[in-house]
Structure formats: structure tokens, C-alpha cells
Design an enzyme around this catalytic site. Structure first.
Site, PDB file in Angstrom:
ATOM      1  N   ASP A  31       0.829  -1.249  -0.065  1.00 22.66           N
ATOM      2  CA  ASP A  31      -0.033   0.071  -0.075  1.00 22.66           C
ATOM      3  C   ASP A  31       0.711   1.235   0.112  1.00 22.66           C
ATOM      4  O   ASP A  31       1.916   1.214   0.502  1.00 22.66           O
ATOM      5  CB  ASP A  31      -0.942   0.029   1.131  1.00 22.66           C
ATOM      6  CG  ASP A  31      -0.150   0.021   2.447  1.00 22.66           C
ATOM      7  OD1 ASP A  31       0.817  -0.740   2.532  1.00 22.66           O
ATOM      8  OD2 ASP A  31      -0.530   0.436   3.456  1.00 22.66           O
ATOM      9  N   GLU A  32       0.298   2.318  -0.576  1.00 24.90           N
ATOM     10  CA  GLU A  32       0.731   3.572  -0.226  1.00 24.90           C
ATOM     11  C   GLU A  32       2.433   3.829  -0.601  1.00 24.90           C
ATOM     12  O   GLU A  32       3.082   4.515   0.148  1.00 24.90           O
ATOM     13  CB  GLU A  32       0.510   4.047   1.259  1.00 24.90           C
ATOM     14  CG  GLU A  32      -1.043   4.086   1.483  1.00 24.90           C
ATOM     15  CD  GLU A  32      -1.376   4.704   2.740  1.00 24.90           C
ATOM     16  OE1 GLU A  32      -2.248   5.650   2.946  1.00 24.90           O
ATOM     17  OE2 GLU A  32      -0.812   4.270   3.728  1.00 24.90           O
ATOM     18  N   THR A  58      -2.543   2.337  14.813  1.00 27.69           N
ATOM     19  CA  THR A  58      -2.261   2.738  15.992  1.00 27.69           C
ATOM     20  C   THR A  58      -1.542   4.204  16.270  1.00 27.69           C
ATOM     21  O   THR A  58      -0.870   4.391  17.198  1.00 27.69           O
ATOM     22  CB  THR A  58      -1.741   1.801  16.708  1.00 27.69           C
ATOM     23  OG1 THR A  58      -0.398   1.246  15.989  1.00 27.69           O
ATOM     24  CG2 THR A  58      -2.678   0.317  16.756  1.00 27.69           C
TER      25      THR A  58
HETATM   26  C1  ACM Z   1      -3.703   1.211   4.523  1.00 26.11           C
HETATM   27  O1  ACM Z   1      -4.699   1.643   5.347  1.00 26.11           O
HETATM   28  N1  ACM Z   1      -2.710   1.919   4.167  1.00 26.11           N
HETATM   29  C2  ACM Z   1      -3.828  -0.125   4.079  1.00 26.11           C
END
Ligand code: ACM
EC number: 3.2.1.52
Length: 556
Positions: free
Chosen positions: A322-323, A474
Site C-alpha cells: 500500500d501507499e 495505532t
Molecule cells: C492502509 O490503510 N494503508 C492499508
């Protein structure tokens, strides 16, 4: 005696069918436990957990013994994870389609015994326990009933993870996805590369609140699990029929990794100052640090994953994806050369190449890749042999769209859209919510989350939605109390989404069961949940800035 349908034993998640058959059974010192083949682990759990809380010793049943019998058995004719629980004058019988089914039945029995059966010791008031004559037939809706815990942004010590597993089991959830690495900390011991935890498992300080905050906790934050800690977590989970899915997030979210081993980074894209200042990130957001797409990086992560596979025996290994911010790849001559050598179009295709490498590497070892929905980009759904392997599975987090696309392409999907089931998002509007993040996602909103979107409902592709997951990031969850506050009671609503029959979903009924019974169970379990009326004084964080988003989330 006529069977009466019973809505009101306060069971959560609500079983498929419940009947009160009239009368009561009392369990006491004479109650014995008859554990059939393959149910020994459930018997061990019952004695250690329910036995300790109730004061029932539950000695092994012997022929001729008087008193009620608690009988556990596997009946392979029933479906996996399904169970029947029957309480009569003779005792309690739990018949599961497999051992997991017997275990979920045992969890239901604990709920029927009342809140005090959820404590860690007997209160000394009673050692006899009355149960209504009942017949329950139950089975899960979905196979993957998950919860993701981010242990990178704030570390959850091992004891907290074990406690989380107990809480998942109490809600018939069966996957714990551990987000073990991120920019702000690497948490898993890797023996071949000790700096990952020597350097990567601590950061100098921590921003208190989200990115807009100028408040800092100046203490070092850190923690890591040894491989034996993780083996213990995996074994503890397995006794509770929970699979632990490790996540090693690549190629982005890698600032801690690159701090520990700078050669993994795009060294030719950093100024000398940037290289000198590299540290385990103390802020929040998405770091620009991304792994260099070199042979060295590939070999390094193959070595890391060899150790991951050794510790985590489950089918699925999550590799993030991701990202991944591609600016460093754009600026790196090495990365650009790689793109040319491989005949790729751009940096998105380079990421797809990177993920595909590890997808195949895992598949060759009998495991399956799971990745966030970005793994679908850059041509990953190419023709057979070019795209992802058939077993590759998608965690659809940016909405439903990635999951729909993946399911239609024949890939399994876990639905965890941030608009619905990101438990870091705030639970109510208003200033009382501590460090409010994201959209308002109330208990009712989570209860009404539907994992199978309308585009897939009734189509063959719907079978690829193998489950759903609630995720807890978190950044602003600094300890166990805060973790409890964000997670509960919403995880109870989520459990009902993935376990119970959607045709009977009824929020008013759920709310009534919560108030009649389940909050008391959570109290007995020591869970610092958000009360329906709002946070308790010590649950508030006045003055700590969050990152609330206004209005309804756009559903994509
Ligand atoms: C994510 O919330 N970056 C998977």
C-alpha cells in the site's frame, strides 16, 4: 413441551438458530467432561478458562459417573466451524463439524454461563451454574473473520497480543493480521538481519496526536517480538482456532527498514543530508522511503521471508504493497535503469514487478500472497503467467472497488474498506471523542457494514469474497486502554457481520443483546470499551489534535 424461539440469551454474535426447550440444568462439582477424539484442545481450554472462572473442575467422564456430562465431539457430517449445542437434563453436548466448530460451541457455552464465566478467577460466590435447556445450531457466514492490529506505530507487548487473541476468540473471529513493519518501527526479530530490530524497533520520540499536533512524547518508543514470542503467539492462536497472518509491508512504508539497512534504500536519490538524517520515523503520514528495486533488496527480503515462513505456518503471508510513494524511484538512476532493463512502462509497473516476484516466491513454497488493493495496479491482473498467481489475495481497503475488480478476475478478497471498518476512525461526532480520526463510524454503522457489495451479490465472483476484516491503525492508540476504546464495542458488531446470517441482521436486537448481556461480559473480560453514552473521563484526550474528516465517507 413446545419449543420456543428465543431471541434473548444475549448471545453475540447471534447464532443461526436458538431454541429454549424448557427447564434448567445445573452444573456443579459432579459435572464431568467427556472429550471425544480431536476435542482434547477444547477440553483444555474449557478447564483452564471456563473451569477456572466458574470453579467447575470438569474431571474426565468415567462410565457410571453421576452428574451431568459436558460432552464434546466432532461430527464430520457437519460443516467446518459449524456446531450444535444442546443442553438437557443429562448435560451439555457440543457437536462440531470439526474441532474449530466444537471450540466455537464452547465459546457459546461460556456466554450462556454468564458474565462471571469470563473472569480469570472464581469470585467465590458460587460453584454451581444454571443453564436453560437450549438447542442451538450455528455456523459462520464467512471463512475469514479478521482483525488487523498495527503493532508498528504503537507496539503492543506480547501479553497484549495474547489477550487480543482471547478477545477475538470470544467473538468467534478467526484471523489476527499483525502489521509488523512500518515507517515507525520494525517489530519481528530476523536472525540474519539483527539491525532490523536493534535499530528499527525503536524511535527517538513520538508525536502525540495526529500530524497537526505539536505535542511530543519525548520518551523512546519501541518493542519487538523474538521469534519464540511469535511462535508462542501462533501456538496460542492455534489453540483458539485463530490464524495469525504476518504482514511485512513492502516496498513502501519502509523508513524503519531503510534506517536499519541503508543499502535497501535508494541511496542515489538521497542528498547526503537526507541520508545522514535517516531515522525511524517519529511523525505520522506516509514516508517517501521506498525500497530500492535491486537484486540486493530481493535477496534480502527472500531471506527475511524464509524466517517469516518458518515462524508463521499459515497459508497467507501479507506483503503490504500500500501507499508506496514512487518519488525516490523517479529520482533514482538505479531504479530508472531497472525500469528500462525490465521493459516496463513506469514506476507503477515496477511496483507490480516487485510484488509479483514475491507472489511467485511465496507460491513456489506453497503459500499465498495477500496484499492491499494497490497490488492490482501496474498491470498485475495480466494474462496467466504474467500477472499475479491465482492464489494471490487482496485486502480491499480503499473501498470496495479493488475487491470487486479482484474478485471478477478470480482472486480471493478480504473486504476491509476504510469507510466502514477502520476502527481507528472516530465513533461519534463531538469534542468528547479522544483524538478523533477519520469519519464518524458508530457501532450502528459497523453493524450495517456489508462485506459483499451489490455489484457482486448474486454473481459467481461473490464466492471470492472469503471474508472481511476490521483494521486498527495505532498512530494515536498509545496503550491497551486506548486500543480497547477504539476496538470495542465495535468489534462485537463486526463479529456479527461476519459470523451471523445477514438476513436476520437487526440493530435494535443487537443493541438489546449488548445491553442485556454483552457489555457485562466485556466488563468481566476487563475491556475498557466505549460506553454507549460516550467516553468516561479518563478516556477523553482534551487538547490532543486528531484528524477528523467531515460528513459521510465517499463509498467507492
Ligand atoms: C492502509 O490503510 N494503508 C492499508
Amino acid at each position: 413441551m413446545t419449543d420456543t424461539p428465543v431471541p434473548d440469551l444475549g448471545l453475540v454474535p447471534v447464532p443461526h438458530e436458538v431454541r429454549l426447550t424448557g427447564g434448567e440444568l445445573t452444573l456443579g462439582a459432579s459435572t464431568t467432561l467427556d472429550a471425544g477424539p480431536a476435542t482434547e484442545g477444547v477440553a483444555r481450554w474449557l478447564r483452564a478458562t471456563v473451569g477456572t472462572a466458574t470453579g467447575l473442575d470438569l474431571p474426565p467422564h468415567t462410565t457410571g459417573a453421576d452428574g451431568p456430562v459436558l460432552r464434546l465431539a466432532v461430527d464430520r457430517a457437519a460443516a467446518p466451524e459449524a456446531y450444535r449445542l444442546e443442553i438437557t437434563d443429562q448435560g451439555v453436548e457440543i457437536l462440531g463439524g470439526d474441532t474449530a466448530g466444537v471450540f466455537w460451541g464452547a465459546q457459546t457455552l461460556r456466554q450462556l454461563l454468564g458474565p462471571d464465566a469470563h473472569r480469570r478467577a472464581n469470585l467465590g460466590r458460587t460453584t454451581t451454574w444454571t443453564l436453560p435447556h437450549t438447542r442451538i445450531s450455528d455456523r459462520p457466514r464467512m471463512r475469514w473473520r479478521g482483525f488487523m492490529l498495527d503493532v508498528s506505530r504503537h507496539f503492543t507487548p506480547k501479553e497484549g497480543v495474547l489477550r487480543t487473541l482471547d478477545l477475538l476468540a470470544a467473538h468467534k473471529l478467526n484471523v489476527l493480521h499483525l502489521h509488523l513493519t512500518d515507517d515507525q518501527g520494525w517489530r519481528m526479530e530476523i536472525r540474519r538481519y539483527p539491525e532490523l530490530t536493534e535499530v528499527g524497533a525503536r524511535r527517538a520520540r513520538t508525536r502525540v496526536g495526529h500530524t497537526a499536533s505539536d505535542l511530543w512524547d519525548e520518551r523512546v518508543h519501541g518493542g519487538r517480538y523474538t521469534q519464540d514470542d511469535l511462535r508462542e503467539i501462533v501456538a496460542y492462536a492455534a489453540e483458539r482456532h485463530i490464524t495469525v497472518v504476518p504482514e511485512i509491508d513492502i516496498p513502501g512504508h519502509s523508513q524503519a527498514t531503510v534506517t536499519a539497512y541503508p543499502q535497501l534504500g535508494n541511496t542515489d536519490a538521497l542528498t547526503p543530508e537526507q541520508a545522514a538524517e535517516l531515522d525511524v520515523w517519529t511523525g505520522w503520514g506516509v514516508s517517501p522511503h521506498i525500497l530500492a528495486p535491486t537484486e540486493h533488496t530481493l535477496r534480502f527480503f527472500e531471506h527475511v521471508l524464509e524466517e517469516v515462513l518458518d515462524v508463521f505456518p499459515g497459508e497467507f503471508v501479507h506483503l503490504g504493497g500500500d501507499e508506496a510513494v514512487k518519488d525516490q524511484w523517479r529520482a533514482s538512476a538505479t531504479a530508472q535503469r531497472r525500469i528500462t532493463e525490465l521493459g516496463l512502462r513506469d514506476e507503477d509497473e515496477l511496483q507490480a514487478w516487485f510484488i509479483r516476484h514475491f507472489d511467485r516466491w511465496l507460491a513456489a513454497r506453497g503459500r499465498r500472497l495477500v496484499g492491499w488493493d494497490e497490488i492490482l495496479e501496474g498491470g498485475s491482473l495480466g494474462p496467466d503467467g504474467e500477472g499475479l498467481t491465482p492464489g494471490a489475495t487482496v485486502s480491499s481497503w480503499r473501498g470496495y472497488a479493488g475487491g470487486v475488480q479482484a474478485a471478477r478476475a478470480g482472486h480471493d478478497v478480504i473486504m476491509c474498506p476504510e469507510q466502514h471498518v477502520y476502527l481507528d476512525h472516530r465513533q461519534a461526532d463531538g469534542d468528547d471523542e479522544p483524538v478523533p480520526i477519520g469519519y464518524v463510524r458508530t457501532l450502528r454503522d459497523v453493524y450495517h457494514f456489508e462485506p459483499v457489495p451489490p455489484q457482486l451479490a448474486g454473481t459467481d465472483a461473490a464466492r471470492h469474497v472469503i471474508g472481511a476484516q476490521a483494521n486498527l491503525w495505532t498512530e494515536v492508540v498509545e496503550n491497551q486502554q486506548r486500543l480497547d476504546y477504539q476496538t470495542f464495542p465495535r468489534l462485537a458488531a463486526f463479529a456479527e457481520v461476519v459470523w451471523s446470517d445477514p438476513a436476520t441482521r437487526d440493530y435494535a436486537d443487537f443493541d438489546r443483546r449488548m445491553i442485556a448481556a454483552h457489555y457485562a461480559r466485556l466488563d468481566a473480560l476487563g475491556v475498557d470499551y466505549r460506553p454507549p453514552a460516550g467516553p468516561r473521563p479518563w478516556q477523553r484526550r482534551p487538547g490532543v489534535p486528531g484528524r477528523p474528516l467531515a460528513g459521510e465517507p465517499p463509498i467507492v
